[in-house]
Design a protein around this motif. Structure first.
Motif, mmCIF file in Angstrom:
data_model
loop_
_atom_site.group_PDB
_atom_site.id
_atom_site.type_symbol
_atom_site.label_atom_id
_atom_site.label_comp_id
_atom_site.label_asym_id
_atom_site.label_seq_id
_atom_site.Cartn_x
_atom_site.Cartn_y
_atom_site.Cartn_z
ATOM 1 N N GLN A 109 3.615 -5.484 -9.819
ATOM 2 C CA GLN A 109 2.375 -6.193 -10.020
ATOM 3 C C GLN A 109 1.714 -5.353 -11.002
ATOM 4 O OE1 GLN A 109 1.267 -6.223 -5.911
ATOM 5 N NE2 GLN A 109 0.556 -8.429 -6.363
ATOM 6 N N ALA A 111 -1.362 -3.468 -12.301
ATOM 7 C CA ALA A 111 -2.373 -2.928 -11.426
ATOM 8 C C ALA A 111 -3.449 -2.435 -12.524
ATOM 9 C CB ALA A 111 -1.897 -1.760 -10.432
ATOM 10 N N ASP A 228 6.114 -3.538 -5.753
ATOM 11 C CA ASP A 228 5.643 -4.251 -4.676
ATOM 12 C C ASP A 228 5.803 -3.347 -3.198
ATOM 13 O OD1 ASP A 228 5.116 -6.266 -6.329
ATOM 14 O OD2 ASP A 228 6.583 -7.637 -5.353
ATOM 15 N N SER A 231 3.152 -0.450 -3.224
ATOM 16 C CA SER A 231 1.688 -1.005 -3.153
ATOM 17 C C SER A 231 1.590 -1.510 -1.716
ATOM 18 C CB SER A 231 1.160 -2.066 -4.393
ATOM 19 O OG SER A 231 2.117 -3.243 -4.112
ATOM 20 N N SER A 232 2.274 -2.235 -0.959
ATOM 21 C CA SER A 232 2.476 -2.550 0.228
ATOM 22 C C SER A 232 2.281 -1.417 1.267
ATOM 23 C CB SER A 232 3.623 -3.427 0.600
ATOM 24 O OG SER A 232 3.701 -4.655 -0.258
ATOM 25 N N PRO A 235 -1.254 1.270 -0.016
ATOM 26 C CA PRO A 235 -2.508 0.645 -0.886
ATOM 27 C C PRO A 235 -3.375 1.829 -1.148
ATOM 28 C CG PRO A 235 -2.364 0.010 1.282
ATOM 29 C CD PRO A 235 -1.319 0.523 1.131
ATOM 30 N N ASP A 298 -10.351 -9.542 -5.980
ATOM 31 C CA ASP A 298 -9.767 -10.216 -4.853
ATOM 32 C C ASP A 298 -9.647 -11.693 -4.949
ATOM 33 O OD1 ASP A 298 -8.553 -7.566 -4.264
ATOM 34 O OD2 ASP A 298 -10.301 -7.336 -2.589
ATOM 35 N N TYR A 335 -2.408 -7.331 -9.369
ATOM 36 C CA TYR A 335 -2.743 -6.354 -8.161
ATOM 37 C C TYR A 335 -4.497 -6.251 -8.291
ATOM 38 C CZ TYR A 335 -2.899 -3.058 -4.588
ATOM 39 O OH TYR A 335 -2.895 -2.321 -3.383
ATOM 40 N N LYS A 337 -6.095 -6.117 -5.324
ATOM 41 C CA LYS A 337 -6.868 -5.524 -3.991
ATOM 42 C C LYS A 337 -7.447 -4.401 -4.148
ATOM 43 C CE LYS A 337 -5.070 -4.000 0.569
ATOM 44 N NZ LYS A 337 -4.088 -3.627 1.403
#
Length: 346
Positions: A109, A111, A228, A231-232, A235, A298, A335, A337
């Motif tokens: 992603q 970022a 991914d 980041s999962s 975070p 977000d 991304y 978040k």
């Protein structure tokens, strides 16, 4: 390309990965008791080099080893992500659009936005090559790193002037190899980026820059991607990494001398030369990075997704990839978040 052939190519690229990475630094003494964060960087002027030079990640993440690996182009960074050799990587918007489209479908992603290409990427004609306009490139040897933002911009510039890729002799060369071919007189023109670009300009002239192409609807950017998987799982690390990138953008804006000094130490140029190069790019503020025009927030990915989808469509039209990915693919790959909180901390 048949699937079996594609898999063979990707496997070969994975085995050749060591050849793509042209330098390595393992921070924090490579303490075997600590997990390692693997970052791929390139030598174009950006906040990424400021973060690296000042060892901000080492300070902010003392419980991790920080490993920086230098790459020549976004295509090489994509190869490293495919091989699962990177957690973060700096690469252009065109390689990202390619990476998120079939057949690569790289699980990463976007970022952060490192910079928006301006006059720091350009198509340059060599003095004495008999090229005074883009139309004059017909039949000439033109070099660029394939699958890069420069390659994307070169195709766009050719299309603007009624030329197809087959109308010129396209050659796939990395920036340093472009400079060597240029000095030998093997090529008539090249589309490349700083710092190599300024070397070419000493004996050549700009035909078009990425700033001009952006005005014509074909903008390119330097982006930072995160896998991914990483980041999962981490975070909070992505937040800290992004805080340091935002900090670097603030230095570029508020203390350009310090920015130039840090980048100069990484690229082997004088701070004066780097200061001039920084003026050629477009560096956003952290608030702009999180605005609807770029990353967004977000639940509301920004316009960058549409920019990447447009690049994917252009690559498909130029038969560089089989088909463009849908807009939702790119929205899912932004991304966002925790982004407002990260920016607010600056």
């Amino acid at each position: 390309m048949r699937l079996t052939k594609l898999l063979t190519v990707l496997a070969a690229a994975t085995l050749a990965l060591a050849g793509c990475a042209v330098g390595q630094d393992g921070g924090n003494g490579n303490d075997p008791a600590k997990p390692t964060i693997r970052l791929g960087y390139q030598s174009f002027p950006s906040g990424d080099l400021i973060v690296k030079n000042n060892k901000w990640l080492e300070e902010a993440l003392p419980d991790y080893n920080i490993k920086w690996t230098k790459f020549d182009s976004g295509a090489d960074v994509n190869t490293a992500f495919i091989a699962k050799e990177l957690d973060f990587g700096a690469l252009g918007s065109s390689p990202v659009a390619r990476g998120l489209s079939a057949p690569l479908n790289i699980p990463y992603q976007v970022a952060f936005v490192l910079d928006v290409a301006g006059d720091n990427e350009a198509l340059v004609a060599r003095d004495g090559a008999g090229v005074n306009s883009i139309a004059d490139l017909r039949g000439k040897r033109v070099a660029t790193p394939f699958a890069s933002t420069a390659h994307y911009s070169l195709l766009a510039a050719l299309a603007q002037n009624g030329l197809s890729p087959s109308d010129v002799q396209l050659i796939d060369l990395q920036p340093q190899a472009i400079l060597a071919a240029w000095e030998r007189g093997d090529i008539a023109a090249a589309y490349s980026w700083l710092p190599t670009l300024d070397q070419l300009r000493k004996t050549g002239k700009d035909l078009i820059t990425s700033r001009q192409l952006a005005k014509d609807g074909k903008p390119t950017l330097d982006l930072a991607a995160v896998s991914d998987e990483f980041s999962s799982a981490h975070p909070e690390v992505v937040d800290i990494w992004r805080q340091q990138q935002a900090r670097a953008l603030n230095v570029i804006k508020n203390d350009p001398q310090a920015a130039a000094k840090a980048i100069a130490a990484e690229v082997g140029l004088s701070p004066e030369d780097v200061a001039g190069q920084l003026k050629q790019g477009v560096y956003l503020t952290p608030a702009e990075v999180a605005s609807p025009e770029w990353l967004g927030t977000d639940g509301a990915p920004g316009n960058l997704a549409a920019n990447l989808q447009s690049a994917s469509q252009f690559l498909a039209d130029q038969k560089q990839i089989p088909a463009a990915a849908p807009l939702q693919t790119f929205k899912d790959a932004i991304y966002t978040k925790g982004l407002p909180d990260v920016i607010a901390a600056q």
